[in-house]
Every structure is written in structure tokens, then in C-alpha cells.
Design a protein around this motif. Structure first.
Motif, PDB file in Angstrom:
ATOM      1  N   GLY A  73     -10.634 -41.809   7.058  1.00 62.84           N
ATOM      2  CA  GLY A  73      -9.730 -41.429   8.135  1.00 62.84           C
ATOM      3  C   GLY A  73      -9.905 -42.351   9.328  1.00 62.84           C
ATOM      4  N   ARG A  74      -9.288 -41.992  10.412  1.00 60.76           N
ATOM      5  CA  ARG A  74      -9.430 -42.819  11.617  1.00 60.76           C
ATOM      6  C   ARG A  74     -10.877 -42.848  12.094  1.00 60.76           C
ATOM      7  N   ALA A  75     -11.546 -41.690  12.076  1.00 62.36           N
ATOM      8  CA  ALA A  75     -12.896 -41.614  12.625  1.00 62.36           C
ATOM      9  C   ALA A  75     -13.956 -41.247  11.594  1.00 62.36           C
ATOM     10  N   TRP A  76     -13.587 -40.968  10.378  1.00 58.72           N
ATOM     11  CA  TRP A  76     -14.562 -40.592   9.359  1.00 58.72           C
ATOM     12  C   TRP A  76     -14.511 -41.589   8.212  1.00 58.72           C
ATOM     13  N   GLY A  77     -15.674 -41.796   7.613  1.00 59.12           N
ATOM     14  CA  GLY A  77     -15.835 -42.809   6.580  1.00 59.12           C
ATOM     15  C   GLY A  77     -15.341 -42.373   5.210  1.00 59.12           C
ATOM     16  N   PHE A  78     -15.470 -43.295   4.261  1.00 60.76           N
ATOM     17  CA  PHE A  78     -14.992 -43.062   2.906  1.00 60.76           C
ATOM     18  C   PHE A  78     -15.584 -41.786   2.332  1.00 60.76           C
ATOM     19  N   ARG A  79     -14.722 -41.024   1.686  1.00 63.39           N
ATOM     20  CA  ARG A  79     -15.141 -39.811   1.003  1.00 63.39           C
ATOM     21  C   ARG A  79     -14.108 -39.440  -0.046  1.00 63.39           C
ATOM     22  N   PHE A  80     -14.498 -38.563  -0.932  1.00 61.45           N
ATOM     23  CA  PHE A  80     -13.581 -38.071  -1.953  1.00 61.45           C
ATOM     24  C   PHE A  80     -12.812 -36.880  -1.392  1.00 61.45           C
ATOM     25  N   LEU A  81     -11.497 -37.010  -1.341  1.00 67.09           N
ATOM     26  CA  LEU A  81     -10.670 -35.889  -0.915  1.00 67.09           C
ATOM     27  C   LEU A  81     -10.293 -35.011  -2.103  1.00 67.09           C
ATOM     28  N   LEU A  82     -10.111 -35.618  -3.248  1.00 70.95           N
ATOM     29  CA  LEU A  82      -9.917 -34.886  -4.500  1.00 70.95           C
ATOM     30  C   LEU A  82     -10.975 -35.364  -5.479  1.00 70.95           C
ATOM     31  N   ASP A 140      -6.278 -38.210  11.205  1.00 70.97           N
ATOM     32  CA  ASP A 140      -6.647 -38.413  12.603  1.00 70.97           C
ATOM     33  C   ASP A 140      -7.684 -37.400  13.108  1.00 70.97           C
ATOM     34  N   SER A 141      -8.192 -36.560  12.219  1.00 76.49           N
ATOM     35  CA  SER A 141      -9.202 -35.562  12.597  1.00 76.49           C
ATOM     36  C   SER A 141     -10.504 -36.251  12.974  1.00 76.49           C
ATOM     37  N   PRO A 142     -11.218 -35.727  13.952  1.00 76.46           N
ATOM     38  CA  PRO A 142     -12.492 -36.350  14.340  1.00 76.46           C
ATOM     39  C   PRO A 142     -13.575 -36.204  13.278  1.00 76.46           C
ATOM     40  N   LYS A 143     -13.474 -35.172  12.424  1.00 77.51           N
ATOM     41  CA  LYS A 143     -14.451 -34.944  11.370  1.00 77.51           C
ATOM     42  C   LYS A 143     -13.744 -34.976  10.031  1.00 77.51           C
TER      43      LYS A 143
END
Length: 116
Positions: free
Chosen positions: A9-18, A107-110
Motif C-alpha cells: 500500500g502507500r504506507a505498508w509493505g508487501f503482504r499477502f492480501l489473498l 491508502d490506509s496507514p496500516k
């Protein structure tokens, strides 16, 4: 059908959303992308799966100014419909819950909580 989706995201790093129904999709993700290369756009068939990478269709960027990439590992009947990045955009990005979900959270901060 299974979809693994990794992005940032804008402020959070790579992660699995699904997670494609897996508790830890990392091995499946790495296996599907093995040998796919580092190009910004990839459609790589790995057995019955497709590894798909493309830049954010709306050119959204993270806090460092980098265009956000989306990486998917698709298996099952949907994978059979994907032969190109354009197919992936049509088949995966336009699916209910993908583009709309990213619009809601990017765009969420977390980062969002773990899903699927």
C-alpha cells in the motif's frame, strides 16, 4: 480456483492480501514465480498455475514514489483463461473484491488484517 495476491500500500509493505486458502502462501508464491524474471509485467505459466505481475492500473504509488505492483498466483479454471497480462487484468483485476478492495485499503496507514 485459488488466488494468491501480494502487493503493498502507500504506507505498508508487501503482504499477502489473498492467500488462496493457504495458511502460509509463500512457498506456492515463490514456486509459481520461479524463473518468471523481474519485469514489471509478467504472465508466466507454471504447471497448472499462472504467475501474474502488473503495475497498479491507476498508477498509485507508495510513500517512496514507486508504482505499486500487484502479483497474483492463479490456479483452477481462471488460470486457463489467462494467457497474457491483458487477460490477467480482465479476468483477475476486474473480479469483484479485487480492484474495489484495493481502492478501499491502499491508502490506509496500516495493512489490512489477514484474509482468506
Amino acid at each position: 480456483m485459488s488466488i494468491i495476491w501480494a502487493t503493498r500500500g502507500r504506507a505498508w509493505g508487501f503482504r499477502f492480501l489473498l492467500k488462496g486458502g493457504l495458511e502460509d502462501p509463500l512457498l506456492e508464491y515463490e514456486d509459481a514465480f520461479a524463473g518468471a524474471g523481474d519485469d514489471a509485467e509478467i504472465c508466466h505459466r507454471a504447471g497448472a498455475r499462472v504467475a501474474l505481475r502488473f503495475p497498479d492500473p491507476l498508477d498509485r504509488k507508495d510513500a517512496a514514489g514507486r508504482v505499486i505492483p500487484h502479483e497474483f498466483v492463479v490456479s483452477g479454471p481462471l488460470a486457463e483463461e489467462i494467457e497474457s497480462v491483458a487477460d490477467g487484468l480482465r479476468v483477475i483485476w476486474s473480479r469483484p473484491g479485487v480492484a474495489d478492495e484495493f481502492e478501499r485499503i491502499w491508502d490506509s496507514p496500516k495493512p489490512p488484517p489477514d484474509q482468506e
